[in-house]
Each structure stands twice: as C-alpha cells, then as structure tokens.
Design a protein around this motif. Sequence first.
Motif, mmCIF file in Angstrom:
data_model
loop_
_atom_site.group_PDB
_atom_site.id
_atom_site.type_symbol
_atom_site.label_atom_id
_atom_site.label_comp_id
_atom_site.label_asym_id
_atom_site.label_seq_id
_atom_site.Cartn_x
_atom_site.Cartn_y
_atom_site.Cartn_z
ATOM 1 N N LEU A 4 0.832 -1.210 0.000
ATOM 2 C CA LEU A 4 0.000 0.000 0.000
ATOM 3 C C LEU A 4 0.863 1.256 0.000
ATOM 4 O O LEU A 4 0.591 2.205 -0.747
ATOM 5 N N ILE A 5 1.914 1.265 0.786
ATOM 6 C CA ILE A 5 2.794 2.442 0.845
ATOM 7 C C ILE A 5 3.484 2.657 -0.495
ATOM 8 O O ILE A 5 3.581 3.785 -0.984
ATOM 9 N N ARG A 6 3.928 1.571 -1.113
ATOM 10 C CA ARG A 6 4.550 1.692 -2.437
ATOM 11 C C ARG A 6 3.551 2.190 -3.479
ATOM 12 O O ARG A 6 3.895 2.999 -4.339
ATOM 13 N N LEU A 7 2.325 1.710 -3.406
ATOM 14 C CA LEU A 7 1.290 2.189 -4.329
ATOM 15 C C LEU A 7 0.999 3.673 -4.118
ATOM 16 O O LEU A 7 0.823 4.422 -5.085
ATOM 17 N N LEU A 8 0.960 4.092 -2.872
ATOM 18 C CA LEU A 8 0.716 5.512 -2.577
ATOM 19 C C LEU A 8 1.833 6.393 -3.124
ATOM 20 O O LEU A 8 1.573 7.448 -3.720
ATOM 21 N N THR A 9 3.085 5.965 -2.954
ATOM 22 C CA THR A 9 4.198 6.766 -3.467
ATOM 23 C C THR A 9 4.233 6.767 -4.993
ATOM 24 O O THR A 9 4.505 7.800 -5.604
ATOM 25 N N ASP A 10 3.928 5.637 -5.612
ATOM 26 C CA ASP A 10 3.876 5.583 -7.078
ATOM 27 C C ASP A 10 2.755 6.462 -7.622
ATOM 28 O O ASP A 10 2.940 7.185 -8.603
ATOM 29 N N GLU A 11 1.603 6.391 -6.990
ATOM 30 C CA GLU A 11 0.471 7.224 -7.412
ATOM 31 C C GLU A 11 0.801 8.705 -7.235
ATOM 32 O O GLU A 11 0.462 9.529 -8.086
ATOM 33 N N ALA A 12 1.469 9.039 -6.150
ATOM 34 C CA ALA A 12 1.853 10.437 -5.913
ATOM 35 C C ALA A 12 2.797 10.930 -7.007
ATOM 36 O O ALA A 12 2.669 12.061 -7.481
ATOM 37 N N GLU A 13 3.731 10.087 -7.411
ATOM 38 C CA GLU A 13 4.656 10.475 -8.475
ATOM 39 C C GLU A 13 3.913 10.726 -9.787
ATOM 40 O O GLU A 13 4.171 11.697 -10.489
ATOM 41 N N ALA A 35 4.115 4.633 6.754
ATOM 42 C CA ALA A 35 5.505 4.173 6.806
ATOM 43 C C ALA A 35 6.095 4.379 8.198
ATOM 44 O O ALA A 35 6.867 3.540 8.677
ATOM 45 N N THR A 36 5.731 5.469 8.845
ATOM 46 C CA THR A 36 6.194 5.719 10.206
ATOM 47 C C THR A 36 5.669 4.651 11.148
ATOM 48 O O THR A 36 6.409 4.137 11.995
ATOM 49 N N ALA A 37 4.401 4.305 10.989
ATOM 50 C CA ALA A 37 3.808 3.264 11.836
ATOM 51 C C ALA A 37 4.447 1.904 11.564
ATOM 52 O O ALA A 37 4.645 1.110 12.487
ATOM 53 N N ALA A 38 4.808 1.646 10.296
ATOM 54 C CA ALA A 38 5.433 0.367 9.950
ATOM 55 C C ALA A 38 6.864 0.300 10.462
ATOM 56 O O ALA A 38 7.366 -0.778 10.760
ATOM 57 N N GLY A 39 7.530 1.458 10.541
ATOM 58 C CA GLY A 39 8.883 1.505 11.068
ATOM 59 C C GLY A 39 9.951 0.912 10.176
ATOM 60 O O GLY A 39 11.012 0.531 10.649
ATOM 61 N N GLN A 40 9.690 0.843 8.885
ATOM 62 C CA GLN A 40 10.669 0.289 7.945
ATOM 63 C C GLN A 40 11.417 1.429 7.265
ATOM 64 O O GLN A 40 10.826 2.272 6.600
ATOM 65 N N ALA A 41 12.721 1.422 7.420
ATOM 66 C CA ALA A 41 13.556 2.498 6.888
ATOM 67 C C ALA A 41 13.437 2.623 5.369
ATOM 68 O O ALA A 41 13.436 3.727 4.827
ATOM 69 N N GLU A 42 13.329 1.507 4.670
ATOM 70 C CA GLU A 42 13.228 1.539 3.209
ATOM 71 C C GLU A 42 11.971 2.282 2.757
ATOM 72 O O GLU A 42 12.004 3.080 1.824
ATOM 73 N N LEU A 43 10.872 2.039 3.446
ATOM 74 C CA LEU A 43 9.623 2.711 3.098
ATOM 75 C C LEU A 43 9.680 4.194 3.447
ATOM 76 O O LEU A 43 9.225 5.042 2.677
ATOM 77 N N LEU A 44 10.251 4.501 4.607
ATOM 78 C CA LEU A 44 10.404 5.909 4.989
ATOM 79 C C LEU A 44 11.270 6.651 3.977
ATOM 80 O O LEU A 44 10.978 7.787 3.611
ATOM 81 N N GLY A 45 12.320 5.996 3.510
ATOM 82 C CA GLY A 45 13.191 6.605 2.513
ATOM 83 C C GLY A 45 12.484 6.865 1.200
ATOM 84 O O GLY A 45 12.660 7.914 0.583
ATOM 85 N N ALA A 46 11.676 5.913 0.766
ATOM 86 C CA ALA A 46 10.936 6.079 -0.495
ATOM 87 C C ALA A 46 9.963 7.246 -0.415
ATOM 88 O O ALA A 46 9.855 8.051 -1.342
ATOM 89 N N VAL A 47 9.278 7.360 0.713
ATOM 90 C CA VAL A 47 8.323 8.462 0.891
ATOM 91 C C VAL A 47 9.078 9.788 1.005
ATOM 92 O O VAL A 47 8.667 10.798 0.429
ATOM 93 N N ALA A 48 10.185 9.787 1.741
ATOM 94 C CA ALA A 48 10.976 11.010 1.892
ATOM 95 C C ALA A 48 11.496 11.502 0.542
ATOM 96 O O ALA A 48 11.493 12.707 0.268
ATOM 97 N N LEU A 49 11.933 10.583 -0.317
ATOM 98 C CA LEU A 49 12.377 10.970 -1.656
ATOM 99 C C LEU A 49 11.234 11.559 -2.471
ATOM 100 O O LEU A 49 11.418 12.506 -3.236
ATOM 101 N N GLY A 50 10.043 10.996 -2.316
ATOM 102 C CA GLY A 50 8.872 11.547 -3.001
ATOM 103 C C GLY A 50 8.561 12.957 -2.543
ATOM 104 O O GLY A 50 8.271 13.845 -3.353
ATOM 105 N N LEU A 51 8.634 13.185 -1.245
ATOM 106 C CA LEU A 51 8.399 14.534 -0.705
ATOM 107 C C LEU A 51 9.480 15.495 -1.168
ATOM 108 O O LEU A 51 9.195 16.659 -1.493
ATOM 109 N N ARG A 53 11.195 15.280 -3.954
ATOM 110 C CA ARG A 53 10.918 15.529 -5.373
ATOM 111 C C ARG A 53 9.809 16.560 -5.534
ATOM 112 O O ARG A 53 9.891 17.460 -6.357
ATOM 113 N N LEU A 54 8.787 16.432 -4.719
ATOM 114 C CA LEU A 54 7.663 17.365 -4.765
ATOM 115 C C LEU A 54 8.115 18.768 -4.391
ATOM 116 O O LEU A 54 7.793 19.735 -5.085
#
Length: 86
Positions: A4-13, A35-51, A53-54
Amino acid sequence: ETVLIRLLTDEAELRLRGGDAVQARALLETAWTRATAAGQAELLGAVALGLDRLDSRFAMPAAISSRCLAAPATSSRAPARRWRQR
C-alpha cells in the motif's frame, strides 16, 4: 502495508507528473503516516524521496528559473568570444 505504501508513493509520483501537486502531497502524507507506523527504513526513505521531489519541483517559480537558464546565454562571456574571433 508495504504494498500500500509503495502504491501511494507511485500514485503520488504520477499525480505530480500530471501537475496535481496538492493530491500528490496528500498521498505522500498518508504514505508517510503509514511508513512511520510500519517503522521500515526503506519505506520511509521512499516516501521522503517523493516529498523531496515534490518540494524541489516547486522550489523556484518558473519566471525565475527561466531567467536563470537564460542568463548564461546573455553573460559577459558572449562579447569576449566575438572579440577573440576577430
């Protein structure tokens, strides 16, 4: 949750590419919360890169960026090149 987090970041892009920055930001904020609730660094990084980029896409107004891009073409080096050609 990871999917779901990956889909959200892809959709945002895709929304950002389409010019809908408001919706892209909303999607990324949702992804960040999850991603914060999941606590996975890889997911946090992907979202941070999206932000990032925005934010970088809209950091400089178009009028200023076009002047910055045009500046080298009208720099003081242009007359120097003509002088050297003589």
